[in-house]
Every structure is written in C-alpha cells, then in structure tokens.
Design an enzyme around this catalytic site. Structure first.
Site, PDB file in Angstrom:
ATOM      1  N   ASN A   9       0.868  -1.175   0.000  1.00  0.00           N
ATOM      2  CA  ASN A   9       0.000   0.000   0.000  1.00  0.00           C
ATOM      3  C   ASN A   9       0.904   1.224   0.000  1.00  0.00           C
ATOM      4  O   ASN A   9       1.501   1.549   1.022  1.00  0.00           O
ATOM      5  CB  ASN A   9      -0.886  -0.030   1.257  1.00  0.00           C
ATOM      6  CG  ASN A   9      -1.691   1.247   1.429  1.00  0.00           C
ATOM      7  OD1 ASN A   9      -1.810   2.046   0.506  1.00  0.00           O
ATOM      8  ND2 ASN A   9      -2.246   1.454   2.617  1.00  0.00           N
ATOM      9  N   TRP A  10       0.990   1.869  -1.146  1.00  0.00           N
ATOM     10  CA  TRP A  10       1.914   3.006  -1.268  1.00  0.00           C
ATOM     11  C   TRP A  10       1.352   4.282  -0.657  1.00  0.00           C
ATOM     12  O   TRP A  10       2.047   5.290  -0.600  1.00  0.00           O
ATOM     13  CB  TRP A  10       2.245   3.258  -2.742  1.00  0.00           C
ATOM     14  CG  TRP A  10       3.260   2.311  -3.299  1.00  0.00           C
ATOM     15  CD1 TRP A  10       3.920   1.313  -2.626  1.00  0.00           C
ATOM     16  CD2 TRP A  10       3.769   2.302  -4.640  1.00  0.00           C
ATOM     17  NE1 TRP A  10       4.799   0.689  -3.475  1.00  0.00           N
ATOM     18  CE2 TRP A  10       4.725   1.259  -4.716  1.00  0.00           C
ATOM     19  CE3 TRP A  10       3.509   3.058  -5.781  1.00  0.00           C
ATOM     20  CZ2 TRP A  10       5.422   0.974  -5.889  1.00  0.00           C
ATOM     21  CZ3 TRP A  10       4.196   2.765  -6.948  1.00  0.00           C
ATOM     22  CH2 TRP A  10       5.148   1.737  -6.996  1.00  0.00           C
ATOM     23  N   LYS A  11       0.095   4.290  -0.275  1.00  0.00           N
ATOM     24  CA  LYS A  11      -0.540   5.496   0.262  1.00  0.00           C
ATOM     25  C   LYS A  11      -0.277   6.669  -0.697  1.00  0.00           C
ATOM     26  O   LYS A  11      -0.277   6.483  -1.907  1.00  0.00           O
ATOM     27  CB  LYS A  11      -0.032   5.781   1.675  1.00  0.00           C
ATOM     28  CG  LYS A  11      -0.090   4.534   2.561  1.00  0.00           C
ATOM     29  CD  LYS A  11       0.159   4.794   3.988  1.00  0.00           C
ATOM     30  CE  LYS A  11       0.192   3.457   4.719  1.00  0.00           C
ATOM     31  NZ  LYS A  11       0.099   3.580   6.143  1.00  0.00           N
ATOM     32  N   HIS A  95      -9.501   0.870   4.768  1.00  0.00           N
ATOM     33  CA  HIS A  95      -8.231   1.061   5.487  1.00  0.00           C
ATOM     34  C   HIS A  95      -8.483   2.020   6.652  1.00  0.00           C
ATOM     35  O   HIS A  95      -9.281   2.950   6.541  1.00  0.00           O
ATOM     36  CB  HIS A  95      -7.183   1.635   4.522  1.00  0.00           C
ATOM     37  CG  HIS A  95      -5.801   1.627   5.104  1.00  0.00           C
ATOM     38  ND1 HIS A  95      -5.376   2.562   6.016  1.00  0.00           N
ATOM     39  CD2 HIS A  95      -4.762   0.768   4.920  1.00  0.00           C
ATOM     40  CE1 HIS A  95      -4.113   2.285   6.362  1.00  0.00           C
ATOM     41  NE2 HIS A  95      -3.724   1.193   5.709  1.00  0.00           N
ATOM     42  N   GLU A  97      -6.905   4.450   7.722  1.00  0.00           N
ATOM     43  CA  GLU A  97      -6.704   5.878   7.390  1.00  0.00           C
ATOM     44  C   GLU A  97      -7.916   6.436   6.654  1.00  0.00           C
ATOM     45  O   GLU A  97      -8.274   7.606   6.818  1.00  0.00           O
ATOM     46  CB  GLU A  97      -5.413   6.041   6.564  1.00  0.00           C
ATOM     47  CG  GLU A  97      -4.183   5.822   7.444  1.00  0.00           C
ATOM     48  CD  GLU A  97      -2.953   5.352   6.693  1.00  0.00           C
ATOM     49  OE1 GLU A  97      -2.917   5.433   5.460  1.00  0.00           O
ATOM     50  OE2 GLU A  97      -2.006   4.894   7.373  1.00  0.00           O
ATOM     51  N   GLU A 167      -5.441  -5.360  10.464  1.00  0.00           N
ATOM     52  CA  GLU A 167      -4.450  -4.321  10.714  1.00  0.00           C
ATOM     53  C   GLU A 167      -4.762  -3.592  12.022  1.00  0.00           C
ATOM     54  O   GLU A 167      -5.596  -2.665  12.029  1.00  0.00           O
ATOM     55  CB  GLU A 167      -4.471  -3.293   9.579  1.00  0.00           C
ATOM     56  CG  GLU A 167      -4.135  -3.862   8.228  1.00  0.00           C
ATOM     57  CD  GLU A 167      -3.512  -2.808   7.319  1.00  0.00           C
ATOM     58  OE1 GLU A 167      -2.412  -3.055   6.852  1.00  0.00           O
ATOM     59  OE2 GLU A 167      -4.126  -1.744   7.124  1.00  0.00           O
ATOM     60  N   GLY A 173       2.341   1.978  10.650  1.00  0.00           N
ATOM     61  CA  GLY A 173       3.283   3.091  10.499  1.00  0.00           C
ATOM     62  C   GLY A 173       3.973   3.492  11.785  1.00  0.00           C
ATOM     63  O   GLY A 173       4.582   4.557  11.857  1.00  0.00           O
ATOM     64  N   SER A 213       3.419  -2.445  10.217  1.00  0.00           N
ATOM     65  CA  SER A 213       4.885  -2.439  10.350  1.00  0.00           C
ATOM     66  C   SER A 213       5.532  -3.759   9.943  1.00  0.00           C
ATOM     67  O   SER A 213       6.493  -4.202  10.563  1.00  0.00           O
ATOM     68  CB  SER A 213       5.286  -2.035  11.786  1.00  0.00           C
ATOM     69  OG  SER A 213       4.784  -0.745  12.083  1.00  0.00           O
ATOM     70  N   GLY A 234       2.763  -1.203   4.255  1.00  0.00           N
ATOM     71  CA  GLY A 234       2.862   0.203   3.880  1.00  0.00           C
ATOM     72  C   GLY A 234       4.309   0.578   3.604  1.00  0.00           C
ATOM     73  O   GLY A 234       4.855   0.311   2.535  1.00  0.00           O
ATOM     74  N   GLY A 235       4.970   1.146   4.600  1.00  0.00           N
ATOM     75  CA  GLY A 235       6.317   1.719   4.454  1.00  0.00           C
ATOM     76  C   GLY A 235       7.304   0.808   3.740  1.00  0.00           C
ATOM     77  O   GLY A 235       8.020   1.250   2.829  1.00  0.00           O
TER      78      GLY A 235
HETATM   79  C1  PEP Z   1      -0.722  -0.041   5.871  1.00  0.00           C
HETATM   80  O1  PEP Z   1      -0.651   1.034   5.330  1.00  0.00           O
HETATM   81  O2  PEP Z   1      -1.689  -0.780   5.627  1.00  0.00           O
HETATM   82  C2  PEP Z   1       0.350  -0.462   6.772  1.00  0.00           C
HETATM   83  C3  PEP Z   1       0.244  -1.600   7.381  1.00  0.00           C
HETATM   84  O3  PEP Z   1       1.419   0.405   6.917  1.00  0.00           O
HETATM   85  P1  PEP Z   1       2.853   0.057   7.585  1.00  0.00           P
HETATM   86  O4  PEP Z   1       3.320  -1.240   6.998  1.00  0.00           O
HETATM   87  O5  PEP Z   1       3.736   1.206   7.218  1.00  0.00           O
HETATM   88  O6  PEP Z   1       2.635  -0.069   9.065  1.00  0.00           O
END
Ligand code: PEP
Length: 251
Positions: A9-11, A95, A97, A167, A173, A213, A234-235
């Site tokens: 997930n590049w956001k 999600h 966010e 999640e 994050g 994470s 994500g990251g």
């Molecule tokens: C996400 O955006 O769904 C996520 C899990 O981010 P991260 O891996 O950065 O915690």
C-alpha cells in the site's frame, strides 16, 4: 492450500517516474512462483500506467480505495467500473486511514465491498482495533463486528475470493508489530467469524493478511503462523528491494 498474497500500500507516496522505476525493477526480480501473489496499490493517478507496465508479468495492481457508485457527481472519486475498465484487479477497502480521515464507516465499506464484487474486483477488506480497544479487551468484538458488517449481502462464493487484512491501528506506520502469536490469534478469530457467517469451506478458503509495520525482517515469522496468509505492507513496500525480499521470504 491458500495462496499467499503480499500487497504493498503506497498510500500518497512517489512520483510517476519513481513508480515506473519501481515496477521496472521489481518485474525482473519477482520469483517465478505459483505460491505467492505480489500486488502493488499505487495512488490512483498511476494505476493505468502501472497496469500497462506490469502486463505479462506476475505483478498485480490494486487501488487504495474507490467510490461504490458506477458514476455520478462525486468530485474527486473513482468508480469500481473505472477500475475494472483499466484491468485493476484488487482494491483496498476500509483502510483505517480512510475510516479516520475520510469518514468511511462499516456501512460504506459494505457498499464498496458489494460494488467491488459486482465489478469483478477483489476487495482487500481492512479491519482492526485501536489501542484503546485492545487495552480494553475489545479486539475480537471490534474486529468481528467489522467483518460482519463488511460482508453483509456477500455470497459464500464471493467471500471465498475476498481478502481480509487484519491491521491493528496501533501497529500501522508506528514500527510496533503485533507479536506473530497475537496476530495469528486475531486472524483465527476472523476465520472463525467467517465460518459462522458462511461455512467451514468458506472459512478455510478466505485469505487473511496481517498488516502493521511488516518488513523483510519480520514477515517470515508472521507468515509461519497458521492463519496468516499474507501481508498488507505500507512503508516497507516503497523500496523495490525490500518488496522483492518480502516476496522471496513468502515463496
Ligand atoms: C498499511 O498502510 O496498511 C500499513 C500496514 O502500513 P505500515 O506497513 O507502514 O505499518
């Protein structure tokens, strides 16, 4: 056996050139395997370009969100049939966010899940508890409610194809990962909930990812758990090298 699925997930990160360089690098390095699906979910502006660029490779492309209506006066939104028309295959829905900053609710997530299936898209349905809910012992209750609402009106055949991403909000994050055992326990409860809603076959077919994470160093332990079939990342999905490493570990 359930096929593993690692989705990035590049956001709201990357410029077009960076997105294209990522795909160019990754597509040559993905292991040839039937055991793992690799998906990238870029900002919607890049979807058409990245679908074209990854054609003929095992890399799949997903959207990060969508509206549930086919068309209409919804400034700024993209519709499920627009995504399907571009050959986008996946869409992340609900999600945390989106729930936190864009007022998505269990009801709107449900409408979007139904619209995704109606358009041949595979939804990655995100559920997860806040830190407060976890500390209050409400994790399973919260997540079960989100699953029940998201799947209202979804048939067993459709549910078998869906992906659920567990999640925990406090792990997204933040660098804090749920322990593999804790993550597995909640994923097991989610599978149990799907079993109650549908049947045993559906529960054992549906794929459940963990997200929060995840990185190359911890993905192996998470994937070794019985009920964790992949990861929403994500990251650590922003760098081609770490994305490929995670797919290699999953293979
Ligand atoms: C996400 O955006 O769904 C996520 C899990 O981010 P991260 O891996 O950065 O915690």
């Amino acid at each position: 056996m359930r096929k593993r699925i690692i989705a990035g997930n590049w956001k709201m990160y990357k410029m077009m050139d960076e997105a294209k360089s990522f795909v160019a690098e990754v597509k040559g390095r993905l292991p040839e395997t039937e055991l793992v699906e690799a998906v990238i979910c870029p900002p919607s502006l890049f979807l058409a370009e990245l679908v074209n660029q990854s054609e003929g490779t095992s890399l799949k492309i997903g959207a990060q969100t969508m509206h549930d209506a086919a068309e209409g006066a919804y400034t700024g939104e993209v519709s499920p049939n627009m995504l399907a028309d571009l050959n986008v295959q996946y869409v992340i829905l609900g999600h945390s966010e989106r729930r936190q900053y864009f007022n998505e609710t269990d009801e709107s997530v449900n409408r979007k899940v139904l619209a995704a299936f109606a358009n041949g898209l595979t939804p990655i349905v995100c559920v997860g508890e806040s830190l407060e809910e976890r500390e209050g012992g409400k994790t399973v209750e919260r997540v079960a409610l989100q699953v029940n609402k998201a799947f209202e009106g979804v048939s067993a055949d459709q549910a078998k194809e869906a992906i659920i991403a567990y999640e925990p909000i406090w792990a997204i994050g933040t660098g804090k990962t749920a322990t593999a055992e804790d993550a597995n326990d909640v994923c097991k409860e989610i599978r149990h909930e799907i079993g109650k809603l549908y049947d045993k076959n559906t529960a054992s077919a549906i794929r459940i990812q963990y997200g929060g994470s995840v990185k190359p160093a911890n993905i192996g332990e998470l994937l070794s758990m019985e009920h964790i079939d992949g990861a929403l990342v994500g990251g650590a999905s922003l760098e081609a090298d770490s994305f490929v490493k995670m797919i290699e570990v999953a293979t």
